[in-house]
Scaffold this motif. Structure first.
Motif, PDB file in Angstrom:
ATOM      1  N   SER A 131     -11.305 -14.696  -1.455  1.00 28.03           N
ATOM      2  CA  SER A 131     -12.159 -14.931  -2.617  1.00 28.03           C
ATOM      3  C   SER A 131     -11.608 -16.048  -3.493  1.00 28.03           C
ATOM      4  O   SER A 131     -12.370 -16.801  -4.118  1.00 28.03           O
ATOM      5  CB  SER A 131     -12.311 -13.647  -3.432  1.00 28.03           C
ATOM      6  OG  SER A 131     -11.045 -13.155  -3.843  1.00 28.03           O
ATOM      7  N   ILE A 134     -12.595 -19.312  -1.838  1.00 29.89           N
ATOM      8  CA  ILE A 134     -14.023 -19.556  -2.035  1.00 29.89           C
ATOM      9  C   ILE A 134     -14.278 -20.049  -3.457  1.00 29.89           C
ATOM     10  O   ILE A 134     -15.036 -21.003  -3.676  1.00 29.89           O
ATOM     11  CB  ILE A 134     -14.827 -18.271  -1.748  1.00 29.89           C
ATOM     12  CG1 ILE A 134     -14.712 -17.903  -0.260  1.00 29.89           C
ATOM     13  CG2 ILE A 134     -16.295 -18.446  -2.155  1.00 29.89           C
ATOM     14  CD1 ILE A 134     -15.340 -16.569   0.095  1.00 29.89           C
ATOM     15  N   GLU A 135     -13.634 -19.405  -4.436  1.00 26.50           N
ATOM     16  CA  GLU A 135     -13.796 -19.811  -5.832  1.00 26.50           C
ATOM     17  C   GLU A 135     -13.295 -21.244  -6.040  1.00 26.50           C
ATOM     18  O   GLU A 135     -13.936 -22.049  -6.719  1.00 26.50           O
ATOM     19  CB  GLU A 135     -13.026 -18.863  -6.752  1.00 26.50           C
ATOM     20  CG  GLU A 135     -13.159 -19.207  -8.227  1.00 26.50           C
ATOM     21  CD  GLU A 135     -12.347 -18.295  -9.127  1.00 26.50           C
ATOM     22  OE1 GLU A 135     -12.448 -18.446 -10.361  1.00 26.50           O
ATOM     23  OE2 GLU A 135     -11.601 -17.441  -8.596  1.00 26.50           O
ATOM     24  N   THR A 137     -13.112 -23.589  -3.803  1.00 25.34           N
ATOM     25  CA  THR A 137     -14.056 -24.478  -3.124  1.00 25.34           C
ATOM     26  C   THR A 137     -15.280 -24.727  -3.997  1.00 25.34           C
ATOM     27  O   THR A 137     -15.743 -25.868  -4.137  1.00 25.34           O
ATOM     28  CB  THR A 137     -14.491 -23.863  -1.776  1.00 25.34           C
ATOM     29  OG1 THR A 137     -13.332 -23.674  -0.955  1.00 25.34           O
ATOM     30  CG2 THR A 137     -15.490 -24.762  -1.062  1.00 25.34           C
ATOM     31  N   GLU A 138     -15.804 -23.659  -4.580  1.00 26.42           N
ATOM     32  CA  GLU A 138     -16.978 -23.790  -5.445  1.00 26.42           C
ATOM     33  C   GLU A 138     -16.660 -24.646  -6.671  1.00 26.42           C
ATOM     34  O   GLU A 138     -17.516 -25.416  -7.143  1.00 26.42           O
ATOM     35  CB  GLU A 138     -17.467 -22.401  -5.855  1.00 26.42           C
ATOM     36  CG  GLU A 138     -18.081 -21.623  -4.691  1.00 26.42           C
ATOM     37  CD  GLU A 138     -18.430 -20.191  -5.056  1.00 26.42           C
ATOM     38  OE1 GLU A 138     -17.954 -19.725  -6.123  1.00 26.42           O
ATOM     39  OE2 GLU A 138     -19.149 -19.539  -4.283  1.00 26.42           O
ATOM     40  N   ASN A 139     -15.431 -24.536  -7.187  1.00 21.44           N
ATOM     41  CA  ASN A 139     -15.021 -25.378  -8.311  1.00 21.44           C
ATOM     42  C   ASN A 139     -15.076 -26.854  -7.933  1.00 21.44           C
ATOM     43  O   ASN A 139     -15.584 -27.691  -8.694  1.00 21.44           O
ATOM     44  CB  ASN A 139     -13.608 -25.019  -8.741  1.00 21.44           C
ATOM     45  CG  ASN A 139     -13.500 -23.677  -9.436  1.00 21.44           C
ATOM     46  OD1 ASN A 139     -12.433 -23.085  -9.503  1.00 21.44           O
ATOM     47  ND2 ASN A 139     -14.604 -23.155  -9.945  1.00 21.44           N
ATOM     48  N   LEU A 141     -16.822 -28.218  -5.468  1.00 16.15           N
ATOM     49  CA  LEU A 141     -18.214 -28.592  -5.214  1.00 16.15           C
ATOM     50  C   LEU A 141     -18.964 -28.845  -6.518  1.00 16.15           C
ATOM     51  O   LEU A 141     -19.844 -29.706  -6.573  1.00 16.15           O
ATOM     52  CB  LEU A 141     -18.907 -27.489  -4.406  1.00 16.15           C
ATOM     53  CG  LEU A 141     -18.465 -27.327  -2.942  1.00 16.15           C
ATOM     54  CD1 LEU A 141     -19.083 -26.076  -2.336  1.00 16.15           C
ATOM     55  CD2 LEU A 141     -18.842 -28.555  -2.122  1.00 16.15           C
ATOM     56  N   SER A 142     -18.615 -28.104  -7.569  1.00 15.00           N
ATOM     57  CA  SER A 142     -19.281 -28.282  -8.856  1.00 15.00           C
ATOM     58  C   SER A 142     -19.026 -29.666  -9.437  1.00 15.00           C
ATOM     59  O   SER A 142     -19.792 -30.139 -10.285  1.00 15.00           O
ATOM     60  CB  SER A 142     -18.814 -27.209  -9.843  1.00 15.00           C
ATOM     61  OG  SER A 142     -17.468 -27.426 -10.250  1.00 15.00           O
TER      62      SER A 142
END
Length: 378
Positions: A131, A134-135, A137-139, A141-142
């Protein structure tokens, strides 16, 4: 200073000196830094870090024990530091614009490598919660960045099969040419290793092809070599009767107190007598934590068993039940509904066994019922 202890996993090559200037410690400047500023700070948390500048290990900065830096990369062992150093040199030699340990203040993240102002490379050795990756990675991507994760752990092989942990499977990507694949890097050998055509056998055991790519190759040369790979699907012959016997023995010996087994017995069932179409190992079983016998039994007991011969249903309808009965594994890049491939495989299996037929796209008709046997089958 000599008595200070350091927090393993919170070390890095870059820091700020007492004037706020960014400093990167290397083999070249390590002796100069010994006589320079004695005060260094972490870019991320602004806590003091110590210059580890011995003659044996790679020079680096380290947080003091008890530091609470959450932004710095996890698992910064000597192996991790060496890998980042090698990857940095490999990219720079090819004239890529690359920055080591770039800090992104907006998301409070520090990347291992920042390439061409839009690519983030993370090298992960230690096992951490998926997790968190994933977090992270999302940061990235943002911010409109392209993140890539490279596995820093060695994949074990036993009896001709690879053993992938749940953590290692989180790095999986999918490609028409390579099938399921992941990339690792071995700093000791100065090479990447590409695992491709990964196909599940049982448990943590997988069949796969592998290719080692030395850092003597350029990225372009590596890509050309990979382009020559042709997709192949491996056929695994299975003895369903023997698998059922092994399954019954496993639950009788190791899972006697499991909730599933208790529910099964309370309902008057025995694993050995369940319909032979339940407990079937399929290529994509690794995409879920839930054992095949458990989700397939629940799908039969609560959906398929209630249908009569000639009844029809949609894939969307049965997928709603499937989703309730499985817990999918976490992966960094593959979509959350990737596990629905497992349902597709099961429906194809049931069609092959004559249980149902797909009469139009994504709509099925029951041809015969799956039968519970009161006596063990021969």
């Amino acid at each position: 200073m000599a008595n200070l202890k350091y927090k393993r996993g919170a070390s890095m090559f870059t820091a700020q000196d007492e004037n706020g200037q960014s400093i990167t410690v290397t083999e070249t400047n390590r002796h100069l830094l010994k006589n320079a500023s004695k005060f260094y700070m972490c870019h991320c948390c602004q806590e003091e870090v110590i210059l580890k500048n011995g003659e044996i290990k790679i020079p680096h900065f380290a947080h003091k024990k008890g530091g609470k830096c959450q932004a710095a990369s996890e698992g910064e062992t000597s192996r991790h530091l060496n890998a980042k150093k090698l990857l940095l040199g490999w990219l720079k030699y090819q004239n890529f614009q690359v920055e080591l340990e770039h800090y992104f203040p907006v998301i409070k993240r520090q990347a291992d490598l920042f390439v061409e102002n839009n690519i983030v490379i993370e090298y992960q050795c230690s096992t951490i919660p998926i997790s968190q990756m994933i977090e992270r990675t999302e940061n990235y991507l943002s911010l409109g960045l392209k993140p890539y994760w490279i596995l820093g752990q060695k994949v074990v092989m036993k009896q001709g099969k690879y053993v992938f942990s749940t953590f290692q499977l989180a790095f999986l990507l999918k490609d028409k040419q390579l099938g399921y694949f992941l990339l690792s890097f071995h700093p000791e050998e100065k090479c990447f290793e590409l695992f491709y055509h990964i196909q599940h056998y049982a448990g943590k055991y997988f069949f796969a092809s592998s290719m080692k790519l030395s850092t003597n190759y350029s990225l372009e040369a590596m890509q050309e070599k990979i382009t020559g790979v042709r997709f192949k699907s491996l056929f695994v012959k299975r003895n369903r009767k023997l698998e059922r016997e092994h399954l019954s023995y496993f639950y009788a010996k190791y899972k006697t107190k499991s909730v599933f087994l208790q529910q099964l017995y309370q309902a008057g069932y025995a694993i050995i007598n369940l319909p032979p179409e339940i407990g079937v190992q399929l290529p994509s079983q690794f995409l879920v934590h839930t054992p095949a016998v458990e989700w397939q039994f629940k799908l039969w007991e609560n959906f398929l068993k209630l249908l009569e011969t000639g009844d029809t249903f949609s894939k969307e309808h049965i997928a709603q039940y499937f989703q309730k009965y499985v817990m999918s594994i976490k992966m960094i890049f593959l979509p959350l509904n990737e596990c629905h491939l497992l349902l597709t495989e099961y429906l194809l299996f049931l069609e092959k066994e004559g249980v149902l037929v797909e009469y139009i796209l994504d709509r099925y008709k029951i041809k015969r019922q799956m039968m519970y046997k009161e006596k063990s089958y021969n």
